[in-house]
Enzyme design. Structure first.
Site, PDB file in Angstrom:
ATOM      1  N   ASP A  30      -1.089   9.038 -28.349  1.00 24.14           N
ATOM      2  CA  ASP A  30      -1.603  10.012 -27.392  1.00 24.14           C
ATOM      3  C   ASP A  30      -2.299   9.337 -26.220  1.00 24.14           C
ATOM      4  O   ASP A  30      -2.497   8.122 -26.213  1.00 24.14           O
ATOM      5  CB  ASP A  30      -2.566  10.987 -28.086  1.00 24.14           C
ATOM      6  CG  ASP A  30      -3.491  10.296 -29.102  1.00 24.14           C
ATOM      7  OD1 ASP A  30      -3.837   9.122 -28.874  1.00 24.14           O
ATOM      8  OD2 ASP A  30      -3.863  10.925 -30.102  1.00 24.14           O
ATOM      9  N   ASP A  62     -11.723  17.413 -38.556  1.00 24.12           N
ATOM     10  CA  ASP A  62     -11.107  18.711 -38.821  1.00 24.12           C
ATOM     11  C   ASP A  62      -9.655  18.589 -39.277  1.00 24.12           C
ATOM     12  O   ASP A  62      -8.921  19.577 -39.307  1.00 24.12           O
ATOM     13  CB  ASP A  62     -11.195  19.612 -37.585  1.00 24.12           C
ATOM     14  CG  ASP A  62     -10.517  19.002 -36.361  1.00 24.12           C
ATOM     15  OD1 ASP A  62      -9.895  17.914 -36.485  1.00 24.12           O
ATOM     16  OD2 ASP A  62     -10.602  19.607 -35.271  1.00 24.12           O
ATOM     17  N   HIS A  75      -7.207  16.880 -37.818  1.00 22.98           N
ATOM     18  CA  HIS A  75      -6.151  16.694 -36.815  1.00 22.98           C
ATOM     19  C   HIS A  75      -5.624  15.266 -36.862  1.00 22.98           C
ATOM     20  O   HIS A  75      -6.351  14.328 -37.181  1.00 22.98           O
ATOM     21  CB  HIS A  75      -6.638  17.069 -35.408  1.00 22.98           C
ATOM     22  CG  HIS A  75      -7.566  16.080 -34.771  1.00 22.98           C
ATOM     23  ND1 HIS A  75      -8.923  16.284 -34.669  1.00 22.98           N
ATOM     24  CD2 HIS A  75      -7.333  14.886 -34.168  1.00 22.98           C
ATOM     25  CE1 HIS A  75      -9.485  15.268 -34.038  1.00 22.98           C
ATOM     26  NE2 HIS A  75      -8.536  14.391 -33.729  1.00 22.98           N
ATOM     27  N   GLU A 102      -4.388  19.434 -32.880  1.00 28.77           N
ATOM     28  CA  GLU A 102      -5.590  20.121 -33.323  1.00 28.77           C
ATOM     29  C   GLU A 102      -5.250  21.212 -34.349  1.00 28.77           C
ATOM     30  O   GLU A 102      -4.081  21.573 -34.523  1.00 28.77           O
ATOM     31  CB  GLU A 102      -6.295  20.737 -32.102  1.00 28.77           C
ATOM     32  CG  GLU A 102      -6.663  19.729 -31.010  1.00 28.77           C
ATOM     33  CD  GLU A 102      -7.916  18.927 -31.315  1.00 28.77           C
ATOM     34  OE1 GLU A 102      -8.187  18.661 -32.506  1.00 28.77           O
ATOM     35  OE2 GLU A 102      -8.635  18.556 -30.372  1.00 28.77           O
TER      36      GLU A 102
END
Length: 266
Positions: A72, A141, A143, A148
């Site tokens: 990314d 979380d 991801h 996400e």
């Protein structure tokens, strides 16, 4: 799925680096048939990059015939910004090994057309057939890359809006100021990741314990995108002891016994 339960984060880096080196050397890459390696950024893989650099300097591995694709990149910050993922990769890894510049593939967060850039990246990956090994980290979380919670598990490389939790977590790299953290990023998709021949995810620290629980003991769930690893035929999670705090004792015991031969020298 394999789970490699280790005691300390430093051991996670050492094990992951040794695994990458073995995969590259067993593959015997050439210029015509390179080994294709997917790479992440962030704090977790730093120990792995350090160990890989040491193994390279010791003559244990060459990256001359290795092609890399990063996961990314932020949208809108200059490529030479100290917190761009391009800068991160060159500072912490590429500048210290014998990889060829033309074999480094990074998303361009300043492309004129982001959709065209995402398609270019997908097409470039496909031109090599598949990624042989994709190393990744995971967010608190769950991801993976910038996929996400609630990301499609069949998603491809695209633009993603970063959650406030992710921006708060990443603000530590921007002088603690969330307003400096970009709101958007380009990221490979979950589907892109699952196309890889092998996926290795590094999980360290108690703050990642719920994500590890979701990945190993939970159901496949788009709210925990790391759980998609359960769908992959060759996935491995390498973790330290604090990250296992939410796992059942019998789960950790099972994998510790299963992987005993692979972790005994650490």
């Amino acid at each position: 799925m394999r789970l490699i339960p280790l005691n300390q984060a430093a051991q996670v880096g050492k094990w992951a680096a040794a695994h990458i080196v073995k995969r590259i050397n067993d593959f015997k890459p050439t210029a015509e048939r390179p080994f294709v390696l997917g790479l992440p950024t962030g704090g977790t893989p730093l120990a792995t990059y350090k160990a890989l650099i040491e193994l390279h300097k010791a003559g244990e591995v060459s990256f001359k015939n290795v092609v890399t694709f990063n996961m990314d990149e932020y949208i809108g910050i200059p490529a030479d910004h100290p917190e761009s993922y391009r800068t991160f990769m060159y500072t912490n890894f590429f500048n210290h090994i014998d990889i060829q510049e033309e074999n480094i593939n990074l998303l361009d967060g300043n492309a004129e057309n982001n959709e065209v850039e995402c398609k270019r990246y997908e097409d470039k990956i496909k031109s090599y057939g598949k990624i042989n090994l994709f190393m990744g980290g995971v967010g608190n979380d769950g991801h993976i890359a910038f996929n996400e919670p609630a990301s499609s598990l069949s998603s491809r490389t695209r633009i993603k809006t970063l959650t406030e939790d992710t921006r708060i977590a990443n603000s530590r790299f921007f002088d603690g100021d969330i307003n400096q953290v970009p709101k958007y990023a380009l990221t490979i998709g979950v589907g892109t990741l699952l196309d890889s021949e092998e996926i290795m995810v590094l999980v360290t620290g108690h703050n990642k314990a719920l994500a590890l629980e979701a990945a190993v003991e939970g159901s496949v769930n788009h709210l925990w995108t790391v759980s998609a690893l359960q769908l992959h035929p060759k996935s491995v999670i390498v973790c330290d002891e604090p990250a296992t705090q939410e796992l059942k004792v019998k789960t950790v015991k099972y994998f510790s016994e299963l992987e005993a031969e692979n972790i005994k020298d650490l």
